[in-house]
Design a protein around this motif. Structure first.
Motif, short mmCIF file in Angstrom:
data_model
loop_
_atom_site.label_atom_id
_atom_site.label_comp_id
_atom_site.label_asym_id
_atom_site.label_seq_id
_atom_site.Cartn_x
_atom_site.Cartn_y
_atom_site.Cartn_z
N UNK A 1 6.08 -3.98 0.42
CA UNK A 1 6.39 -2.97 1.44
C UNK A 1 5.38 -1.83 1.33
N UNK A 2 4.75 -1.49 2.46
CA UNK A 2 3.80 -0.39 2.50
C UNK A 2 4.50 0.87 3.01
N UNK A 3 4.35 1.96 2.27
CA UNK A 3 4.89 3.25 2.69
C UNK A 3 3.77 4.26 2.55
N UNK A 4 3.44 4.93 3.65
CA UNK A 4 2.32 5.87 3.59
C UNK A 4 2.68 7.15 4.32
N UNK A 5 2.14 8.25 3.81
CA UNK A 5 2.23 9.55 4.47
C UNK A 5 0.80 10.03 4.67
N UNK A 6 0.43 10.24 5.93
CA UNK A 6 -0.93 10.66 6.24
C UNK A 6 -1.86 9.49 6.47
N UNK A 7 -3.12 9.83 6.79
CA UNK A 7 -4.13 8.83 7.12
C UNK A 7 -4.67 8.10 5.90
N UNK A 8 -4.61 8.75 4.75
CA UNK A 8 -5.17 8.15 3.55
C UNK A 8 -4.85 9.00 2.35
N UNK A 9 -5.11 8.48 1.16
CA UNK A 9 -4.79 9.24 -0.05
C UNK A 9 -5.68 10.47 -0.21
N UNK A 10 -5.17 11.43 -0.96
CA UNK A 10 -5.95 12.62 -1.28
C UNK A 10 -5.98 13.69 -0.23
N UNK A 11 -5.11 13.62 0.79
CA UNK A 11 -5.09 14.61 1.87
C UNK A 11 -3.88 15.53 1.68
N UNK A 12 -4.10 16.85 1.83
CA UNK A 12 -3.00 17.81 1.73
C UNK A 12 -2.26 17.86 3.06
N UNK A 13 -0.99 17.48 3.05
CA UNK A 13 -0.19 17.37 4.28
C UNK A 13 0.80 18.50 4.45
N UNK B 1 0.85 -1.19 0.00
CA UNK B 1 0.00 0.00 0.00
C UNK B 1 0.89 1.23 0.00
N UNK B 2 0.82 2.01 -1.07
CA UNK B 2 1.62 3.23 -1.20
C UNK B 2 0.67 4.39 -1.40
N UNK B 3 0.69 5.38 -0.50
CA UNK B 3 -0.06 6.60 -0.75
C UNK B 3 0.62 7.77 -0.06
N UNK B 4 0.24 8.98 -0.49
CA UNK B 4 0.91 10.18 -0.02
C UNK B 4 2.28 10.35 -0.65
N UNK B 5 2.43 9.87 -1.91
CA UNK B 5 3.74 9.89 -2.55
C UNK B 5 4.35 11.29 -2.62
N UNK B 6 3.49 12.32 -2.72
CA UNK B 6 4.01 13.69 -2.81
C UNK B 6 4.76 14.12 -1.56
N UNK B 7 4.63 13.37 -0.47
CA UNK B 7 5.33 13.68 0.79
C UNK B 7 6.34 12.60 1.15
N UNK B 8 6.74 11.80 0.16
CA UNK B 8 7.70 10.72 0.37
C UNK B 8 8.93 10.94 -0.51
N UNK B 9 10.12 10.85 0.11
CA UNK B 9 11.38 10.95 -0.62
C UNK B 9 12.16 9.65 -0.44
N UNK B 10 12.68 9.13 -1.54
CA UNK B 10 13.49 7.91 -1.52
C UNK B 10 14.78 8.20 -2.27
N UNK B 11 15.92 7.93 -1.65
CA UNK B 11 17.22 8.30 -2.21
C UNK B 11 17.70 7.40 -3.33
N UNK B 12 18.85 7.77 -3.89
CA UNK B 12 19.43 7.04 -5.01
C UNK B 12 19.78 5.60 -4.62
N UNK B 13 19.50 4.68 -5.54
CA UNK B 13 19.92 3.29 -5.44
C UNK B 13 19.35 2.57 -4.20
#
Length: 265
Positions: A72-84, A53-65
């Motif tokens: 793997x689930x990575x989430x930012x915020x309670x659910x998709x579509x929320x301005x954080x 489950x991946x959501x809140x991608x606009x608030x997620x940073x993943x580095x090189x390599x």
């Protein structure tokens, strides 16, 4: 080899090749449209297929390599579509490896350094349920956030749980199954429920237990009681508590009242 065996081998080979092609096509990387949704997805980074489950991608940073394992689930915020807000919330450094089936659940700030490796099924969250109101269901009370940071070069063993407010130094080892809360210095080996420093590196002497000059246990923070965590949209157990010692007794000896029970999410 019989005709049936030849057919089975051919079909099996075809299925494996098709699955390999599906996995390659389903991998999320900077080169495909799914990667564009992230605030940053570094060069050579990828999220393996099947993704969790991946959501809140606009608030997620993943580095090189950095390699994110399957499911793997990575989430930012309670659910998709929320301005954080304007800042990133989940930051994973470069050249990391996150084991399959792990969950990284961010609401305020999760900062994972470079070259951090985890085993499978690790859970990292910066939010806890609270139980301030004894009459309201715990799941309906507004949760509490506390930033998490994991220093560069660290290793988190299979099934480790990193609770809100945890700050792990550089080059640390977290044992499999540990439930971690508190602040831990660089070059620590952290284990147990609640987690404590069981080894600490002393220059010129090596890795020593606390009674031989290593760091005191736990780290400079305090670890709460054993806590468990919920699903990808929920967090770990409530804030830890310390029971007041019972008042001195007079008269016939009677057992003291029990300490507050450990709560779980």
């Amino acid at each position: 080899m019989s005709l049936r065996g030849v057919v089975r081998r051919a079909v099996g080979t075809l299925i494996h090749r098709l699955w390999a092609a599906v996995r390659a096509a389903g991998t999320v990387s900077p080169a495909n449209p799914a990667g564009y949704r992230f605030r940053r997805l570094g060069e050579g980074a990828c999220l393996s297929f099947p993704v969790g489950a991946i959501f809140g991608e606009a608030w997620i940073e993943i580095g090189d390599h950095t390699l994110i394992g399957e499911r793997v689930s990575i989430s930012a915020g309670m659910g998709p579509g929320v301005n954080l807000g304007p800042n990133s919330i989940v930051r994973i450094g470069g050249s990391c490896s996150i084991g399959r089936g792990s969950h990284i659940v961010g609401h305020q700030s999760i900062d994972i350094g470079d070259h951090v490796f985890t085993g499978p099924y690790v859970y990292i969250t910066d939010q806890n349920h609270v139980y301030d109101d004894p009459e309201m269901p715990i799941g309906r009370q507004w949760p509490r956030n506390n930033p998490v940071s994991i220093g560069s070069g660290s290793w988190l063993g299979t099934g480790a749980i990193i609770l809100p407010g945890t700050r792990i130094g550089r080059q640390c080892v977290v044992a499999g199954g540990a439930v971690v809360r508190g602040e831990f210095p660089d070059h620590s080996v952290i284990a147990g429920i609640p987690a404590k420093v069981v080894r600490h590196y002393v220059p010129g002497e090596g890795w020593l237990p606390p009674h031989r000059g290593g760091a005191e246990t736990p780290g400079s923070g305090t670890s709460g009681g054993p806590e468990t965590s919920g699903g990808p949209e929920t967090s770990g157990g409530p804030e830890s508590e310390t029971a007041e010692p019972p008042a001195p007794l007079t008269g016939p000896a009677v057992p003291p009242p029990p300490a507050d029970p450990v709560h779980t999410a």
